[in-house]
Design a protein around this motif. Structure first.
Motif, PDB file in Angstrom:
ATOM      1  N   VAL A 172      20.460 -21.012 -13.185  1.00 32.73           N
ATOM      2  CA  VAL A 172      19.604 -20.928 -14.368  1.00 32.73           C
ATOM      3  C   VAL A 172      18.958 -22.280 -14.654  1.00 32.73           C
ATOM      4  O   VAL A 172      17.753 -22.376 -14.912  1.00 32.73           O
ATOM      5  N   ILE A 175      16.125 -23.007 -12.128  1.00 31.82           N
ATOM      6  CA  ILE A 175      14.891 -22.275 -12.438  1.00 31.82           C
ATOM      7  C   ILE A 175      14.218 -22.893 -13.651  1.00 31.82           C
ATOM      8  O   ILE A 175      13.013 -23.154 -13.668  1.00 31.82           O
ATOM      9  N   PHE A 176      15.029 -23.165 -14.652  1.00 31.26           N
ATOM     10  CA  PHE A 176      14.519 -23.741 -15.893  1.00 31.26           C
ATOM     11  C   PHE A 176      13.752 -25.036 -15.622  1.00 31.26           C
ATOM     12  O   PHE A 176      12.640 -25.229 -16.097  1.00 31.26           O
ATOM     13  N   LYS A 179      10.512 -24.242 -13.011  1.00 29.62           N
ATOM     14  CA  LYS A 179       9.454 -23.256 -13.230  1.00 29.62           C
ATOM     15  C   LYS A 179       8.909 -23.183 -14.646  1.00 29.62           C
ATOM     16  O   LYS A 179       7.948 -22.476 -14.886  1.00 29.62           O
ATOM     17  N   THR A 180       9.540 -23.825 -15.583  1.00 30.08           N
ATOM     18  CA  THR A 180       9.094 -23.620 -16.958  1.00 30.08           C
ATOM     19  C   THR A 180       8.406 -24.859 -17.510  1.00 30.08           C
ATOM     20  O   THR A 180       8.533 -25.947 -16.961  1.00 30.08           O
ATOM     21  N   ARG A 181       7.718 -24.636 -18.628  1.00 29.32           N
ATOM     22  CA  ARG A 181       7.014 -25.742 -19.267  1.00 29.32           C
ATOM     23  C   ARG A 181       7.980 -26.850 -19.667  1.00 29.32           C
ATOM     24  O   ARG A 181       7.734 -28.026 -19.422  1.00 29.32           O
ATOM     25  N   ILE A 182       9.094 -26.461 -20.289  1.00 24.35           N
ATOM     26  CA  ILE A 182      10.016 -27.486 -20.763  1.00 24.35           C
ATOM     27  C   ILE A 182      10.652 -28.223 -19.592  1.00 24.35           C
ATOM     28  O   ILE A 182      10.809 -29.442 -19.617  1.00 24.35           O
ATOM     29  N   ARG A 184       9.221 -28.728 -16.762  1.00 21.48           N
ATOM     30  CA  ARG A 184       8.178 -29.623 -16.272  1.00 21.48           C
ATOM     31  C   ARG A 184       8.076 -30.845 -17.170  1.00 21.48           C
ATOM     32  O   ARG A 184       7.957 -31.972 -16.701  1.00 21.48           O
ATOM     33  N   ILE A 209      16.867 -31.648 -26.066  1.00 19.89           N
ATOM     34  CA  ILE A 209      17.134 -30.560 -25.115  1.00 19.89           C
ATOM     35  C   ILE A 209      18.092 -31.033 -24.018  1.00 19.89           C
ATOM     36  O   ILE A 209      19.070 -30.364 -23.691  1.00 19.89           O
TER      37      ILE A 209
ATOM     38  N   ARG B 154       3.475 -22.173 -25.986  1.00 19.93           N
ATOM     39  CA  ARG B 154       4.237 -22.095 -27.215  1.00 19.93           C
ATOM     40  C   ARG B 154       5.558 -21.342 -27.099  1.00 19.93           C
ATOM     41  O   ARG B 154       6.333 -21.302 -28.026  1.00 19.93           O
ATOM     42  N   ARG B 155       5.791 -20.695 -25.974  1.00 23.23           N
ATOM     43  CA  ARG B 155       6.981 -19.840 -25.908  1.00 23.23           C
ATOM     44  C   ARG B 155       8.263 -20.650 -26.024  1.00 23.23           C
ATOM     45  O   ARG B 155       8.368 -21.734 -25.475  1.00 23.23           O
ATOM     46  N   GLY B 156       9.240 -20.077 -26.710  1.00 20.13           N
ATOM     47  CA  GLY B 156      10.466 -20.805 -27.027  1.00 20.13           C
ATOM     48  C   GLY B 156      11.345 -21.054 -25.823  1.00 20.13           C
ATOM     49  O   GLY B 156      11.147 -20.497 -24.745  1.00 20.13           O
ATOM     50  N   ILE B 157      12.314 -21.887 -26.049  1.00 17.90           N
ATOM     51  CA  ILE B 157      13.175 -22.361 -24.970  1.00 17.90           C
ATOM     52  C   ILE B 157      14.016 -21.229 -24.387  1.00 17.90           C
ATOM     53  O   ILE B 157      14.306 -21.209 -23.197  1.00 17.90           O
ATOM     54  N   GLN B 160      12.079 -19.265 -21.992  1.00 15.66           N
ATOM     55  CA  GLN B 160      11.828 -20.081 -20.810  1.00 15.66           C
ATOM     56  C   GLN B 160      13.047 -20.188 -19.926  1.00 15.66           C
ATOM     57  O   GLN B 160      12.943 -20.202 -18.704  1.00 15.66           O
ATOM     58  N   ALA B 161      14.214 -20.284 -20.571  1.00 15.77           N
ATOM     59  CA  ALA B 161      15.438 -20.375 -19.786  1.00 15.77           C
ATOM     60  C   ALA B 161      15.562 -19.118 -18.918  1.00 15.77           C
ATOM     61  O   ALA B 161      15.992 -19.167 -17.775  1.00 15.77           O
ATOM     62  N   HIS B 163      12.977 -17.405 -17.987  1.00 15.60           N
ATOM     63  CA  HIS B 163      11.790 -17.384 -17.156  1.00 15.60           C
ATOM     64  C   HIS B 163      11.331 -15.943 -16.972  1.00 15.60           C
ATOM     65  O   HIS B 163      11.167 -15.452 -15.865  1.00 15.60           O
ATOM     66  N   GLU B 171       2.925 -18.623 -18.772  1.00 15.00           N
ATOM     67  CA  GLU B 171       2.861 -19.546 -17.634  1.00 15.00           C
ATOM     68  C   GLU B 171       1.700 -19.170 -16.709  1.00 15.00           C
ATOM     69  O   GLU B 171       0.906 -20.008 -16.296  1.00 15.00           O
TER      70      GLU B 171
END
Ligand SMILES: Nc1ncnc2c1ncn2[C@@H]1O[C@H](COP(=O)(O)OP(=O)(O)O)[C@@H](O)[C@H]1O
Ligand SMILES: [Mg+2]
Lengths: 312, 301
Positions: A172, A175-176, A179-182, A184, A209, B154-157, B160-161, B163, B171
């Motif tokens: 997890v 991937i986090f 692939k994700t904005r946070i 990145r 975070i 804007r999507r929350g964490i 995103q976790a 995905h 995205e």
């Protein structure tokens, strides 16, 4: 029992211990990447998380340390509340420690985490008491019959659960971060603070975070360790095992932390079993540091660490 | 080291301490007229996007900027020139909130503030590139440019976790926008290349891409063509003009190549030793005595 299944058993048991080291090292790497802080308190965070979890499970009244079953939470609720506590802790650390010290020398931040370790240790004692606590999450105990029957290999069920949990957690996280904005944003902050700020990434948010994730990883490490050996002060010392893992894997590499932990876990088990008799045993205690020394000599950036190159 | 220097040297520090920025209400229009003793400021017929008012910035004894005032009109390409150490980069750092000037104010879109903060500046539509390429070296071109969308996603964490679901759709949407930027800059072939491996000229282009992905109203470019060969310079000039013309983006450009400055810019402000010495059209500035002296190293006063 055959020689081979004995070997497999040793490897498996080494892997299980290694998963633990990997998790703690992972917490280090995350924080180091994002904020350049070497977090000495990572082990104590695992202890603190473990203490909080046990306290909630047993309905311990903070400061007074008596158990009131009426306040006892079921495992799932206790875990959620503990996660929340670790997030709050991350927010406090960002506000009270990182923010005032931002852009200070790394050594100063390191010293601050030394202080943090003592504060957390004290807070754990004051809130939940300092006696050894049994962690009972109702996880399966004893040997896995299936492994024993099928392969004639002895593996504890709890170790299997631990390894699977760690595997899921790592997947997890991977991937986090990929692939994700946070994720990145986190890598961006790790690479270049100013550039990250210029695109509107907030350093404070990223730090919260990262410390939260490190806190959650610490909780998982605390649960695994605690389920086997109880929650006690020695739990915080697993951080010392993470140091050689980091040297092996590289301080900034997440895969490095994982592979490094596994190598050290397996390496020290095998060394103990096969080389131990010749040198009088107790190899497990120093094998990791020995290996780390060898790496420092021949590959200081670690297995996966970024090459140390001077820019010209 | 005194406190003043520490704050100034710690732009990230100041930025991280993100308490509410002070915000006076005085109208931006009451700007002091140009301070330059050189050419009279050219008339700015268009709406003012950014106004810098009496900004002074010092690092200990070093006066990086002294009472500098100028404005940037909406839609123009505004060059900032001057010899090395003149304070050009410091000026950009003040505009996007990395440095906090000891004196002076900045009005962006009519909102006057004592100091900018990087996060706020980015949120308000100010994007920038850096004199020394500041890319995220471990990431691919695509990921680097995607970071430019950070504030628009804007999507929350939790999503995103996982995905999954909305986070994933979001995205993909932004990915599409970024692909347009990549096409525009003609860097399709290096989409998946880690930027650390790219030649310098392409790195600069990726950096521009990251800024463009922010869809900025004001784009600050700090020597975007430094160290480039002629062909790369021509490409970069073309991109700057296209950005300005196609998207109407206002641009503040620091550049040493006088030919480029004369070609691209609508108006030029000249700094020397932290002071504004001229402000006007390229032709006016070029003919200015103080500018010529500054560039030839003739000591003034
Ligand atoms: N962070 C800083 N700390 C100390 N001095 C600085 C800093 N940034 C800029 N300066 C000084 O401010 C002056 C102007 O620098 P700069 O804005 O980089 O000039 P330019 O971009 O025009 O070459 C120089 O004397 C420089 O040394
Ligand atoms: Mg400069």
């Amino acid at each position: 029992m055959t020689e081979f299944s004995f070997f497999i058993e040793a490897v498996l048991s080494g892997l299980m211990a290694g998963v633990m080291y990997s998790l703690v090292a992972l917490g280090f790497v995350l924080i180091f990447k994002a904020s350049g802080v070497f977090n000495f308190a990572q082990g104590v965070m695992a202890l603190f998380a473990g203490l909080t979890l046990v306290g909630l499970l047993q309905g311990t009244i903070p400061f007074i340390h008596t158990n009131n079953p009426a306040f006892a939470l079921p495992p799932w609720a206790a875990i959620l509340v503990t996660v929340a506590v670790m997030v709050v802790l991350a927010i406090l650390i960002e506000r009270l420690m990182l923010r005032p010290l931002v852009n200070q020398e790394e050594i100063i931040l390191f010293m601050a985490t030394l202080g943090l370790a003592y504060v957390l240790e004290g807070a754990g004692d004051i809130l939940w008491g300092s006696d050894v606590k049994v962690l009972d999450l109702g996880l399966p105990q004893g040997a896995s019959d299936w492994m024993l029957d099928t392969f004639n290999i002895y593996v504890e069920k709890i170790e299997v659960v631990a390894a699977v949990t760690a595997g899921i957690l790592v997947t997890v996280l991977a991937i986090f971060f990929q692939k994700t904005r946070i994720g990145r944003a986190l890598r961006a902050v790790a690479d270049d603070h100013q550039a990250a700020l210029s695109v509107g990434i907030s350093l404070s948010t990223i730090w919260i975070i990262v410390w939260s994730v490190a806190g959650i990883v610490a909780l998982v490490a605390g649960i695994m360790w605690g389920a086997k050996s109880g929650i006690q002060f020695s739990l915080s010392l697993i951080a010392l095992k993470a140091l050689p893992v980091l040297i092996l894997g590289g301080f900034t590499s997440i895969p490095g932390a994982i592979v490094g932990g596994l190598i050290i876990g397996v390496g020290e088990k095998l060394a103990e079993i096969y080389a131990g008799p010749y040198v009088g045993g107790a190899i497990e205690n120093w094998f990791a540091y020995m290996l780390a020394l060898v790496f420092l000599l021949f590959r200081p950036q670690g297995l996966f660490g970024e090459k140390i190159i001077e820019r010209v | 080291m005194n406190a003043e220097v520490t704050t100034a040297e710690a732009p990230a520090a100041a930025a991280a301490v993100a308490d509410a920025p002070e915000n006076d209400t005085a109208p931006a229009e009451e700007r002091a007229a140009g301070h330059g003793a050189g050419a009279a400021p050219a008339p700015a017929p268009k709406e003012t996007l950014l106004a810098v008012e009496d900004v002074s910035l010092a690092f200990g004894g070093v006066k990086a900027l002294q009472n500098v005032s100028f404005d940037i009109a909406k839609g123009e390409i505004r060059a900032i020139i001057g010899p090395n150490g003149a304070g050009k980069t410091s000026m950009l750092n003040v505009i996007n909130g990395f440095y906090h000037p000891q004196e002076g104010r900045i009005a962006f879109k009519g909102q006057l503030r004592r100091r900018m903060r990087p996060h706020f500046a980015a949120a308000q539509g100010i994007a920038r590139t850096f004199q020394n390429v500041a890319l995220f070296r471990g990431m691919t071109t695509l990921d680097n440019i995607m970071t430019g969308r950070a504030l628009k996603m804007r999507r929350g964490i939790l999503w995103q976790a996982l995905h999954w679901g909305p986070a994933r759709r979001e995205e993909l949407e932004h990915r599409e926008f970024v692909e347009h930027v990549i096409d525009f800059l003609e860097i399709e072939h290096i989409r998946k290349t880690p930027v650390g491996r790219l030649p310098y000229g392409l790195q600069k282009r990726v950096e521009l891409g990251r800024a463009l992905a922010m869809e900025p109203d004001l784009l600050l470019l700090d020597e975007p063509m430094a160290g480039m060969n002629l062909e790369e310079k021509e490409d970069m000039s073309r991109f700057i003009i296209d950005v300005n013309e196609q998207f109407g983006t206002t641009i503040a450009l620091i550049e040493h190549d006088m030919g480029v400055v004369m070609d691209l810019s609508d108006r030029v402000v000249v700094l020397d030793h932290g002071e504004k010495i001229a402000d006007g059209t390229p032709e006016e500035v070029q003919a200015d005595r103080r500018v010529i002296d500054a560039y030839l190293g003739v000591p003034n006063d």
